[in-house]
Enzyme design. Structure first.
Site, mmCIF file in Angstrom:
data_model
loop_
_atom_site.group_PDB
_atom_site.id
_atom_site.type_symbol
_atom_site.label_atom_id
_atom_site.label_comp_id
_atom_site.label_asym_id
_atom_site.label_seq_id
_atom_site.Cartn_x
_atom_site.Cartn_y
_atom_site.Cartn_z
ATOM 1 N N GLU A 134 -14.787 6.769 3.166
ATOM 2 C CA GLU A 134 -13.488 7.265 3.627
ATOM 3 C C GLU A 134 -13.609 8.567 4.421
ATOM 4 O OE1 GLU A 134 -10.464 5.287 0.370
ATOM 5 O OE2 GLU A 134 -11.560 7.064 -0.250
ATOM 6 N N ASP A 190 -6.736 -4.591 0.667
ATOM 7 C CA ASP A 190 -6.567 -5.796 -0.174
ATOM 8 C C ASP A 190 -5.114 -5.865 -0.626
ATOM 9 O OD1 ASP A 190 -7.854 -3.459 -2.016
ATOM 10 O OD2 ASP A 190 -6.336 -4.565 -3.117
HETATM 11 N N1 ADE Z 1 -7.581 0.884 -3.637
HETATM 12 C C1 ADE Z 1 -7.698 -0.145 -2.773
HETATM 13 N N2 ADE Z 1 -7.336 -1.301 -3.349
HETATM 14 C C2 ADE Z 1 -6.983 -1.005 -4.614
HETATM 15 C C3 ADE Z 1 -6.531 -1.780 -5.716
HETATM 16 N N3 ADE Z 1 -6.358 -3.091 -5.620
HETATM 17 N N4 ADE Z 1 -6.263 -1.131 -6.877
HETATM 18 C C4 ADE Z 1 -6.444 0.215 -6.975
HETATM 19 N N5 ADE Z 1 -6.880 0.972 -5.967
HETATM 20 C C5 ADE Z 1 -7.138 0.379 -4.797
#
Ligand code: ADE
Length: 232
Positions: free
Chosen positions: A13, A197
């Protein structure tokens, strides 16, 4: 001189940000590395905290109290809840909460502890600047609520529960704690996330595939935010 903190949680990041800076000085402090640079006449301190609320609290506090940063920008990735958010889309947090802070046994709402608040609001001026950046980059950026907790969420039911309590648009693992620190220390903050996601059963696979590319999208926007802050 202005001193801007730029934080991420993971090396991926902050790597695109460090790449932009070229030269920087590395200082080790409190079990972490801090990268200091001068950029277009302002001082920047860049660091990744490691994942989760505790490490991000430590890093945000260190950047403000030890390195004397007066503004904090967070760049990273998140899981989407809002169906309008697709992989690579950007969300700017208008307010943040801790979705795993639970003393409901005593009749309190989720995310609340006495003398705290369920949500911490982001800085209005930085939000206004981000609108200008989005316009100039011709990027569709959603403003919304981010819920933070110490779990990687990969379950529809847990997502639904977070929506029920916080009406959140996205979730991640650091923003809410960084917001608490900045709010308590009176430092304006801005939390930006690009979607990696959708926090469902495929989330870990999607995260592995898109985390790096989404982190780059977020970092590019954050550097434009730095430019905007300098222009002011
Ligand atoms: N950061 C990126 N995706 C995530 C997720 N599914 N749960 C927690 N933090 C995240």
């Amino acid at each position: 001189m202005k001193k801007i903190a730029i934080m991420g949680a993971m090396p991926e990041e902050v790597a695109p940000i460090l790449q932009k800076l070229g030269e920087y000085k590395t200082t080790e402090y409190a079990g972490n590395k801090y990268y200091e640079a001068t950029y277009k006449g302002v001082e920047l301190v860049v660091a990744y905290s490691k994942i989760g609320k505790v490490f991000s609290t430590l890093t945000a506090t260190t950047m403000i109290e030890h390195f004397s940063c007066d503004t904090l920008l967070f760049s990273g990735v998140a899981g989407a809840i809002n169906p309008n958010l697709k992989i690579g889309d950007l969300i700017v947090a208008t307010k943040l909460s801790q979705h795993d802070l639970d003393i409901t046994a005593f009749g309190h709402p989720m995310g609340y502890v006495p003398e705290g608040s369920v949500f911490v609001k982001s800085d209005k001026e930085l939000l206004a600047l981000s609108k200008e950046v989005a316009r100039e980059l011709e990027k569709n950026v959603i403003e919304g609520i981010i819920a933070t907790g110490d779990q990687f969420i990969h379950d529809e039911k847990i997502k639904e529960n977070i929506v029920k309590h916080f009406n959140a648009d996205a979730l991640e693992m650091e923003g809410g704690s960084v917001a608490v620190v900045c709010n308590a220390l009176g430092v304006p903050f801005f939390i930006l996330r690009a979607i990696s996601d959708t926090a469902d059963t495929d989330a870990s696979f999607s995260f592995d595939e898109f985390m790096e590319s989404s982190a780059i999208i977020s970092a590019e926007f954050i550097m434009k935010m730095v430019d905007k802050i300098i222009e002011q």
